[in-house]
Write an enzyme that holds these catalytic residues in place. Structure first.
Site, PDB file in Angstrom:
ATOM      1  N   LYS A  70      11.849   6.450  -4.018  1.00 18.79           N
ATOM      2  CA  LYS A  70      10.844   7.243  -3.346  1.00 18.79           C
ATOM      3  C   LYS A  70      11.511   7.836  -2.261  1.00 18.79           C
ATOM      4  CE  LYS A  70       7.469   3.692  -4.930  1.00 18.79           C
ATOM      5  NZ  LYS A  70       6.677   2.507  -4.528  1.00 18.79           N
ATOM      6  N   GLN A 103       5.990  -2.226   0.078  1.00 15.75           N
ATOM      7  CA  GLN A 103       6.270  -2.494  -1.395  1.00 15.75           C
ATOM      8  C   GLN A 103       5.907  -3.915  -1.938  1.00 15.75           C
ATOM      9  OE1 GLN A 103       7.347  -0.083  -3.415  1.00 15.75           O
ATOM     10  NE2 GLN A 103       7.343  -1.128  -5.337  1.00 15.75           N
ATOM     11  N   ASP A 107      -0.760   4.103  -0.623  1.00 22.75           N
ATOM     12  CA  ASP A 107      -0.622   3.534  -1.634  1.00 22.75           C
ATOM     13  C   ASP A 107      -2.069   3.459  -2.325  1.00 22.75           C
ATOM     14  OD1 ASP A 107       1.668   2.412  -3.129  1.00 22.75           O
ATOM     15  OD2 ASP A 107       1.931   1.031  -1.457  1.00 22.75           O
TER      16      ASP A 107
HETATM   17  N1  GUN Z   1       4.771  -2.286  -6.603  1.00 19.14           N
HETATM   18  C1  GUN Z   1       4.454  -1.954  -7.835  1.00 19.14           C
HETATM   19  N2  GUN Z   1       3.893  -0.756  -8.044  1.00 19.14           N
HETATM   20  C2  GUN Z   1       3.721  -0.327  -6.538  1.00 19.14           C
HETATM   21  C3  GUN Z   1       3.189   0.594  -5.759  1.00 19.14           C
HETATM   22  O1  GUN Z   1       2.595   1.428  -6.529  1.00 19.14           O
HETATM   23  N3  GUN Z   1       2.880   0.272  -4.729  1.00 19.14           N
HETATM   24  C4  GUN Z   1       3.575  -0.569  -3.987  1.00 19.14           C
HETATM   25  N4  GUN Z   1       3.658  -0.613  -2.676  1.00 19.14           N
HETATM   26  N5  GUN Z   1       4.270  -1.716  -4.541  1.00 19.14           N
HETATM   27  C5  GUN Z   1       4.321  -1.725  -5.805  1.00 19.14           C
END
Ligand code: GUN
Length: 299
Positions: free
Chosen positions: A54, A98, A121
């Site tokens: 990311k 995350q 998110d």
């Molecule tokens: N862990 C797995 N998928 C995601 C996501 O889309 N966002 C976040 N913050 N954590 C994750």
């Protein structure tokens, strides 16, 4: 076997990135540099990889991003305090914590502490609520948002389609159902949400025009579960041991690709399907967050 039935997530993600890039340029010419902050707690190796991807994507698009890494023993109160500071920081337009978080931290509490305006998110209850009631202006979670975009840009008919979603998680399954059942353009599907207590999942799948597999069981979807010509979207990322691989494991989707691809109308490869779209939607959400918070670009 249809030779060209792959939905190329990398190519479609590039289209979205190109659009995002021009919005970044417009923001910058209005004096705004979009800013995104990642927060990781502990040393989950998969999270480290995902956040790294990311970060690189943000850098390519001209979005300033930074990652705060906290030790695994961080108290929930300390994490919440950090989030309040990020909420108050005008230079940060998007905040992403995350998942998964260490067990002593209440994930729901964390997600609801991020300001809804910076919740790129789409996990805050305000954004989840807006999605359910079909109110625009909120943030849609990146993975189901990315699947939706893949379907639209691949020309798959969603209106009136029988859609079966496998998995009822808050990150993919539930928001996916909410997106596709809305009374809206590129939606209006008949959605069935299957989960671990569903009876005869195979029978539900065989009726589906679109199957979205997001339950986290490697190669769960087999050929006899798919109607010939159906669209199959594989969201799964399952780590399985593989002594032959350099790192000792392989990542496998929820769809048994080798046997399903020949009968599917359209299918996502995995990797190279949904994954790149998740990142593309995160970048798009971040740019929209910056636009909305600064009023720099009206949209
Ligand atoms: N862990 C797995 N998928 C995601 C996501 O889309 N966002 C976040 N913050 N954590 C994750």
């Amino acid at each position: 076997m249809p030779p060209d039935n792959l939905i190329d997530g990398r190519a479609i993600a590039q289209e979205v990135h190109a659009e995002t890039e021009s919005r970044v340029a417009a923001l910058k010419s209005a004096g705004v540099e979009p800013g995104l902050r990642f927060v990781r707690v502990g040393d989950d190796p998969a999270s480290e990889v995902y956040v790294g991807m990311k970060e690189r994507s943000a850098a390519k698009l001209g979005i300033r991003s930074e990652t705060t890494v906290l030790p695994v023993e961080t108290l929930q109160a300390e994490l919440l305090e950090l989030l309040e500071k990020l909420n108050a920081d005008d230079g940060i337009h998007g905040v992403l914590v995350q998942a998964p978080l260490p067990r002593h931290i209440d994930e729901a509490k964390v997600f609801s502490t991020v300001s809804p305006a910076k919740d790129v998110d789409g996990f805050h209850p305000v954004n989840a609520g807006k999605l359910i009631i079909g109110e625009g202006g909120g943030f849609v979670p990146c993975t189901p948002g990315g699947v939706h975009e893949l379907l639209i840009r691949s020309g798959v008919t969603i209106e009136g389609a029988e859609v079966v979603i496998l998995g009822r998680g808050n990150i993919v399954g539930k928001p996916m159902a909410a997106i596709l059942c809305q009374k809206a353009e590129h939606a209006n599907a008949t959605v069935t949400l299957c989960h671990s207590r569903s009876r005869d999942i195979a029978a539900h799948c065989r009726r589906a025009d679109i199957v979205v597999a997001a339950m986290g069981v490697a190669k769960f979807v087999k050929a006899d579960m798919v109607k010939p010509g159906a669209t199959v979207i594989d969201v799964g990322v399952n780590r399985i041991d593989d002594p032959a691989a350099g790192n000792g494991y392989r990542l496998i989707g929820d769809v048994d690709f080798a046997v399903v691809q020949p009968i599917a109308g359209r299918i996502t490869p995995n990797p190279g399907g949904v994954g790149p779209m998740t990142i593309a939607m995160l970048m798009r959400n971040t740019v929209r967050a910056a636009e909305q918070q600064t009023g720099a670009v009206s949209r």
